[in-house]
Scaffold this motif. Structure first.
Motif, PDB file in Angstrom:
ATOM      1  N   GLU A   3      34.670  41.114 -27.777  1.00  0.00           N
ATOM      2  CA  GLU A   3      33.437  40.120 -27.393  1.00  0.00           C
ATOM      3  C   GLU A   3      32.165  40.590 -28.080  1.00  0.00           C
ATOM      4  O   GLU A   3      31.250  39.780 -28.757  1.00  0.00           O
ATOM      5  CB  GLU A   3      33.183  39.677 -26.070  1.00  0.00           C
ATOM      6  CG  GLU A   3      32.472  38.622 -25.724  1.00  0.00           C
ATOM      7  CD  GLU A   3      32.627  38.253 -24.280  1.00  0.00           C
ATOM      8  OE1 GLU A   3      31.468  37.902 -23.612  1.00  0.00           O
ATOM      9  OE2 GLU A   3      33.595  38.027 -23.770  1.00  0.00           O
ATOM     10  N   ARG A   4      31.822  41.860 -27.759  1.00  0.00           N
ATOM     11  CA  ARG A   4      30.472  42.304 -28.269  1.00  0.00           C
ATOM     12  C   ARG A   4      30.566  42.568 -29.852  1.00  0.00           C
ATOM     13  O   ARG A   4      29.445  42.095 -30.680  1.00  0.00           O
ATOM     14  CB  ARG A   4      30.203  43.754 -27.738  1.00  0.00           C
ATOM     15  CG  ARG A   4      28.987  44.390 -28.249  1.00  0.00           C
ATOM     16  CD  ARG A   4      28.838  45.787 -27.745  1.00  0.00           C
ATOM     17  NE  ARG A   4      28.088  45.547 -26.573  1.00  0.00           N
ATOM     18  CZ  ARG A   4      27.783  46.563 -25.767  1.00  0.00           C
ATOM     19  NH1 ARG A   4      28.109  47.875 -25.983  1.00  0.00           N
ATOM     20  NH2 ARG A   4      26.755  46.496 -24.739  1.00  0.00           N
ATOM     21  N   ARG A   8      28.099  40.458 -32.575  1.00  0.00           N
ATOM     22  CA  ARG A   8      27.283  41.206 -33.399  1.00  0.00           C
ATOM     23  C   ARG A   8      27.396  40.536 -34.937  1.00  0.00           C
ATOM     24  O   ARG A   8      26.687  40.443 -35.607  1.00  0.00           O
ATOM     25  CB  ARG A   8      27.834  42.574 -33.516  1.00  0.00           C
ATOM     26  CG  ARG A   8      27.061  43.659 -34.522  1.00  0.00           C
ATOM     27  CD  ARG A   8      27.247  44.832 -34.480  1.00  0.00           C
ATOM     28  NE  ARG A   8      26.734  45.173 -33.357  1.00  0.00           N
ATOM     29  CZ  ARG A   8      27.022  46.567 -32.731  1.00  0.00           C
ATOM     30  NH1 ARG A   8      27.906  47.316 -33.486  1.00  0.00           N
ATOM     31  NH2 ARG A   8      26.407  46.925 -31.608  1.00  0.00           N
TER      32      ARG A   8
END
Length: 173
Positions: A3-4, A8
Motif C-alpha cells: 500500500e505504501r 508513493r
C-alpha cells in the motif's frame, strides 16, 4: 506492491503531472502577460478587454501544450467533447482571472500598470490555475479506463489474446 509503494507511485505520477502542467502554464503565463501588456500599452485597449484577449490567446497555447504533452497518454478518442469541456472550464477560469482584475481596477481603484499585472497575472491567474488544474484532470483529459488501456497496449503488440485461453472455437474446427 504494498500500500505504501502504491501511494508513493501515485504521488510520483501526480508530481510529474503537476510539473508538466506547470511548465505548460509557465509558457501560457508568458504569452498571457505579453499579450495583456501589448493590448493595454500598444493597442490602448481597456484593461479588462486586454485581459480577456490575453487569456484567450493563452488558453489556445495551453490546450496544445496540455493535449500533446501533459495529458498525451489520456483518452483522446472524443476530441470534440474534450475541446468543448476544455473551453468551458477555461472560460470559467477566464472569468475568475479577469474578475479579480476588474474588481481590483474598477472596484478598489488600483489602476497602475503594476497593480493591474499583479491582480490579473498573480492573484487572478493563481486562483484560475488551481481551478483549471482540478477541472482539466477531472473532466477534460480523463484517463483511459483500464480495459481500454490494456486493449490499446495489446493492439501495439499484435493480435490480442483470447479472454480465456481454452475458449471454444466456434469456427467448426
Amino acid at each position: 506492491m504494498s500500500e505504501r509503494g502504491a501511494l508513493r507511485t501515485r504521488l510520483q505520477l501526480l508530481a510529474r503531472e503537476i510539473a508538466k502542467f506547470g511548465a505548460v502554464g509557465a509558457i501560457g503565463f508568458v504569452v498571457n502577460a505579453i499579450v495583456f501588456n501589448l493590448c493595454m500599452h500598444v493597442a490602448h485597449l481597456a484593461v479588462v478587454r486586454s485581459g480577456v484577449i490575453a487569456t484567450a490567446v493563452a488558453i489556445a497555447t495551453n490546450y496544445v501544450g496540455n493535449r500533446y504533452w501533459t495529458y498525451r497518454h489520456t483518452d483522446s478518442g472524443r476530441r470534440s467533447r474534450e475541446l468543448m469541456l476544455f473551453l468551458l472550464f477555461s472560460g470559467i477560469g477566464l472569468v475568475i482571472e479577469n474578475g479579480v482584475l476588474a474588481l481590483s481596477h474598477y472596484g478598489f481603484g488600483y489602476t497602475s500598470t503594476v497593480a493591474d499585472n499583479v491582480a490579473k497575472n498573480v492573484v487572478g491567474l493563481g486562483l484560475g490555475t488551481v481551478f483549471r488544474f482540478w477541472s482539466y484532470r477531472t473532466w477534460v483529459f480523463r484517463a483511459l479506463p483500464a480495459r481500454e488501456a490494456v486493449q490499446t497496449a495489446e493492439s501495439f503488440l499484435g493480435e490480442a489474446p483470447q479472454p480465456y485461453p481454452y475458449a471454444r472455437n466456434n469456427s467448426g474446427s
